[in-house]
Design an enzyme around this catalytic site. Structure first.
Site, PDB file in Angstrom:
ATOM      1  N   LYS A  22       0.852  -1.196  -0.091  1.00 22.83           N
ATOM      2  CA  LYS A  22       0.114  -0.006   0.148  1.00 22.83           C
ATOM      3  C   LYS A  22       0.878   1.298  -0.001  1.00 22.83           C
ATOM      4  CE  LYS A  22      -3.764  -2.296   2.313  1.00 22.83           C
ATOM      5  NZ  LYS A  22      -4.828  -2.446   3.590  1.00 22.83           N
ATOM      6  N   TYR A  77     -12.135  -3.201  -3.103  1.00 23.96           N
ATOM      7  CA  TYR A  77     -12.650  -2.933  -1.620  1.00 23.96           C
ATOM      8  C   TYR A  77     -14.213  -3.002  -1.590  1.00 23.96           C
ATOM      9  CZ  TYR A  77      -8.006  -2.610   0.528  1.00 23.96           C
ATOM     10  OH  TYR A  77      -6.791  -2.869   0.977  1.00 23.96           O
ATOM     11  N   ASN A 113      -1.751  -0.052   7.347  1.00 23.93           N
ATOM     12  CA  ASN A 113      -1.337  -1.350   7.650  1.00 23.93           C
ATOM     13  C   ASN A 113      -0.343  -1.940   6.521  1.00 23.93           C
ATOM     14  OD1 ASN A 113      -3.230  -2.015   6.058  1.00 23.93           O
ATOM     15  ND2 ASN A 113      -4.571  -3.529   7.590  1.00 23.93           N
ATOM     16  N   HIS A 130      -1.512  -5.560   1.496  1.00 24.00           N
ATOM     17  CA  HIS A 130      -2.992  -6.583   1.363  1.00 24.00           C
ATOM     18  C   HIS A 130      -2.464  -7.695   0.616  1.00 24.00           C
ATOM     19  CE1 HIS A 130      -6.933  -7.602  -0.287  1.00 24.00           C
ATOM     20  NE2 HIS A 130      -6.073  -8.030  -1.212  1.00 24.00           N
ATOM     21  N   GLU A 151      -9.173 -10.615  -7.809  1.00 26.74           N
ATOM     22  CA  GLU A 151      -8.508  -9.569  -7.360  1.00 26.74           C
ATOM     23  C   GLU A 151      -7.197  -9.653  -8.370  1.00 26.74           C
ATOM     24  OE1 GLU A 151      -9.132  -9.398  -2.575  1.00 26.74           O
ATOM     25  OE2 GLU A 151      -6.883 -10.023  -3.316  1.00 26.74           O
TER      26      GLU A 151
HETATM   27  P1  IDP Z   1      -7.448  -7.371   5.669  1.00 20.55           P
HETATM   28  O1  IDP Z   1      -6.514  -6.462   5.028  1.00 20.55           O
HETATM   29  O2  IDP Z   1      -6.451  -7.902   6.841  1.00 20.55           O
HETATM   30  O3  IDP Z   1      -7.907  -8.343   4.706  1.00 20.55           O
HETATM   31  P2  IDP Z   1      -9.964  -6.362   6.009  1.00 20.55           P
HETATM   32  O4  IDP Z   1     -10.909  -6.571   7.284  1.00 20.55           O
HETATM   33  O5  IDP Z   1     -10.242  -6.956   4.733  1.00 20.55           O
HETATM   34  O6  IDP Z   1      -8.487  -6.674   6.436  1.00 20.55           O
HETATM   35  O7  IDP Z   1      -9.833  -4.657   5.696  1.00 20.55           O
HETATM   36  C1  IDP Z   1      -9.292  -4.191   4.608  1.00 20.55           C
HETATM   37  C2  IDP Z   1      -8.461  -3.032   4.786  1.00 20.55           C
HETATM   38  O8  IDP Z   1      -9.459  -1.978   5.201  1.00 20.55           O
HETATM   39  C3  IDP Z   1      -7.551  -3.178   5.944  1.00 20.55           C
HETATM   40  O9  IDP Z   1      -6.441  -3.969   5.674  1.00 20.55           O
HETATM   41  C4  IDP Z   1      -7.514  -1.776   6.371  1.00 20.55           C
HETATM   42  O10 IDP Z   1      -6.510  -1.169   5.554  1.00 20.55           O
HETATM   43  C5  IDP Z   1      -8.744  -1.227   6.335  1.00 20.55           C
HETATM   44  N1  IDP Z   1      -9.325  -1.201   7.619  1.00 20.55           N
HETATM   45  C6  IDP Z   1     -10.045  -2.409   7.923  1.00 20.55           C
HETATM   46  N2  IDP Z   1     -10.641  -1.870   9.142  1.00 20.55           N
HETATM   47  C7  IDP Z   1     -10.399  -0.451   9.469  1.00 20.55           C
HETATM   48  C8  IDP Z   1     -10.871   0.348  10.413  1.00 20.55           C
HETATM   49  O11 IDP Z   1     -11.478  -0.155  11.393  1.00 20.55           O
HETATM   50  N3  IDP Z   1     -10.196   1.411  10.323  1.00 20.55           N
HETATM   51  C9  IDP Z   1      -9.673   1.833   9.200  1.00 20.55           C
HETATM   52  N4  IDP Z   1      -9.279   1.093   8.117  1.00 20.55           N
HETATM   53  C10 IDP Z   1      -9.466  -0.102   8.195  1.00 20.55           C
HETATM   54 MG    MG Z   2      -9.422  -8.572   3.457  1.00 21.37          MG
END
Ligand code: IDP
Ligand code: MG
Length: 148
Positions: A9, A49, A112, A115, A126
């Site tokens: 990212k 997303y 974070n 992805h 994807e």
């Molecule tokens: P993942 O990336 O570990 O699969 P997901 O739950 O699919 O996690 O969420 C996708 C992305 O959305 C996360 O990697 C993060 O960047 C963002 N995200 C998820 N939850 C939150 C939140 O509560 N606040 C801000 N960003 C979030």
């Molecule tokens: Mg996810």
């Protein structure tokens, strides 16, 4: 052989983590079959997303993904989808184990770093969305040293 879509990212790119992240997948033994740095359009980020479109963080997430270039990749190998998720670590970096990418480098869920596809069906859609059929099919000389 299984394939997974992995994206570094914008924060991972800006923070100079591209080399380290690629190295982790490479030294694990996975094979790189797709790689491009790109600026992401809002449409592509929203499509990627789409599953989260009703969530309160959706707009912030899309704004983050389009804020600077990403590095999109496809990695191939036995069990790569689940293994990549382990290498990446839990979604919230404060809860990711040390030794994982998010555990070593991240603090907040909204930044974070990386992805990774979460299942065979999402990996397939994807890869189609980001690469179409534009993957590199090649034979690694390491294959017999990685698989019996
Ligand atoms: P993942 O990336 O570990 O699969 P997901 O739950 O699919 O996690 O969420 C996708 C992305 O959305 C996360 O990697 C993060 O960047 C963002 N995200 C998820 N939850 C939150 C939140 O509560 N606040 C801000 N960003 C979030
Ligand atoms: Mg996810």
């Amino acid at each position: 052989m299984e394939k997974s879509f992995i994206m570094i990212k914008p924060d991972g790119v800006q923070r100079g983590l591209v080399g380290d992240i690629i190295s982790r997948f490479e030294t694990k033994g996975f094979k790189l079959v797709g790689l491009k740095q790109m600026s992401v359009s809002r449409d592509l980020a929203e499509a990627h997303y789409a599953v989260h479109k009703e969530r309160p963080f959706f707009k912030g997430l899309v704004d983050y993904i389009i804020s600077a270039p990403v590095v999109a990749m496809v990695w191939e190998g036995e069990g790569v989808i689940a293994s990549a998720r382990k290498l990446i670590g839990a979604t919230n970096p404060l809860e990711s184990e040390p030794g994982t990418i998010r555990g070593d480098y991240g603090i907040t869920i909204g930044r974070n770093i990386i992805h990774g596809s979460d299942a065979p069906e999402t990996a397939q859609s994807e890869i189609k969305l980001w690469f179409g059929d534009d993957l590199c099919d090649w034979e690694s000389v390491m294959q017999p040293w990685l698989y019996e």
